[in-house]
Design an enzyme around this catalytic site. Sequence first.
Site, PDB file in Angstrom:
ATOM      1  N   GLY A  71       0.849  -1.197   0.000  1.00 41.28           N
ATOM      2  CA  GLY A  71       0.000   0.000   0.000  1.00 41.28           C
ATOM      3  C   GLY A  71       0.879   1.239   0.000  1.00 41.28           C
ATOM      4  O   GLY A  71       2.024   1.221  -0.473  1.00 41.28           O
ATOM      5  N   ALA A  78       3.875   8.392   4.713  1.00 42.78           N
ATOM      6  CA  ALA A  78       4.548   7.644   3.642  1.00 42.78           C
ATOM      7  C   ALA A  78       5.023   8.534   2.493  1.00 42.78           C
ATOM      8  O   ALA A  78       6.163   8.391   2.026  1.00 42.78           O
ATOM      9  CB  ALA A  78       3.604   6.568   3.119  1.00 42.78           C
ATOM     10  N   LYS A  97      -1.852   6.006  18.637  1.00 38.84           N
ATOM     11  CA  LYS A  97      -1.835   7.373  18.098  1.00 38.84           C
ATOM     12  C   LYS A  97      -2.887   7.552  17.002  1.00 38.84           C
ATOM     13  O   LYS A  97      -3.357   8.669  16.761  1.00 38.84           O
ATOM     14  CB  LYS A  97      -0.437   7.762  17.617  1.00 38.84           C
ATOM     15  CG  LYS A  97       0.078   7.058  16.366  1.00 38.84           C
ATOM     16  CD  LYS A  97      -0.343   7.695  15.081  1.00 38.84           C
ATOM     17  CE  LYS A  97      -0.011   6.842  13.871  1.00 38.84           C
ATOM     18  NZ  LYS A  97      -0.650   7.312  12.637  1.00 38.84           N
TER      19      LYS A  97
END
Length: 339
Positions: free
Chosen positions: A10, A151, A202
Amino acid sequence: MEKVALIGSGNWGSAVAKIVGRNVVKFDHFDRNVKMWVFEEKINGQNLTEIINTKHENVKYLPGIQLPENIIACPDLLETCRDATMLIFVVPHQFVTSICKQLKGKIPANCKAISLIKGIDVNENGFRLITDMIQDSLGIRTCVLSGANIANEVAEERFCETTIGYRDRSDGELFKQIFHTPTFRVNIVEDVNGVELCGALKNIIAVGGGLVDGLKLGDNTKAAIIRIGLYEMRKFSQMFYKGVRDETFFESCGVADLITTCAGGRNRKVAEAHVLTGKPFDQLEQEMLNGQKLQGTSTAKDMYDILSKKNLCHEFPLMTAIYRICYENLPPITIVQDI
Ligand SMILES: NC(=O)c1ccc[n+]([C@@H]2O[C@H](COP(=O)([O-])OP(=O)(O)OC[C@H]3O[C@@H](n4cnc5c(N)ncnc54)[C@H](O)[C@@H]3O)[C@@H](O)[C@H]2O)c1
Ligand SMILES: O=P(O)(O)OC[C@H](O)CO
């Protein structure tokens, strides 16, 4: 000779593939080819694996970033992992159970793993960390990597830090070799559970960050959500895992990831849109994320299941409020009324 395989492709899996593909060729003790398991899908009639292997780009999950040519996309999970000695798990957490079932008994005995997954596994028997799931079901030592790592920014080689948690230091050092770069700085710590819990929890607080953005409550409120969130993350982690260290919350996986995710992550973005449009989270996930998965809402539900069974909701008012807004249709403003 160590052979690395990536399980997942992904947004984060693809960003990490770029780093790992470049790093393995720098050392003699790594095989230079890295197989990457791709959950196959068609893009304009063509298999995603074929596109990645010819264009060297994951056009769906990380468009615009060139992957090294030694990253080989493979649609077959067993084929990807058959001769691997280092497995990198980087899929949304809801898919890990089925992946481990398929791999059980099919990987080399000398294999080691690292989880880059941010989430926890909850079932009728209680909850488990993803590293424990992998370790228990496959019988292999498992580290964790987690940090302030959106990312796309990592893939664009903008400087950041990350944290590897290890049980066996030699595993931590070996995995550091395949991840560390001048712009992706790895620190290793002996606290697998602490690093992993930071990454999972988180995501819930990030939803809270998005809710206060949608409500336009301002920076002071956002800072309060971050502070209270960090406090509840540490409290939960140390309540359920006695060895979790205070210092871990000062690593990239702790306070830094919380800041980043509350500023620029997908959970924040979708939660803000929930306030502004009134649309449910699952609809917004479909509309806004192009196949990427939201982890914060499902982790909020997982946490609530744990806390309510143990009669602990009152001790974690922020996480409980976020769950209720996501799943019980409470108005978003209750995030600052119930804490
Ligand atoms: N994206 C980030 O910035 C980022 C950064 C750090 C950590 N993480 C964590 O990394 C993990 C992976 O996230 P990601 O961003 O790479 O994924 P993603 O949300 O971008 O993509 C979803 C992936 O799931 C796959 N998928 C869909 N259905 C599936 C199925 N039934 N079985 C297996 N796979 C299926 C898709 O093919 C795709 O590769 C998550 O735990 C996330 O929290 C993400
Ligand atoms: O986009 P998010 O909210 O899934 O967060 C991404 C990363 O976990 C940030 O470190």
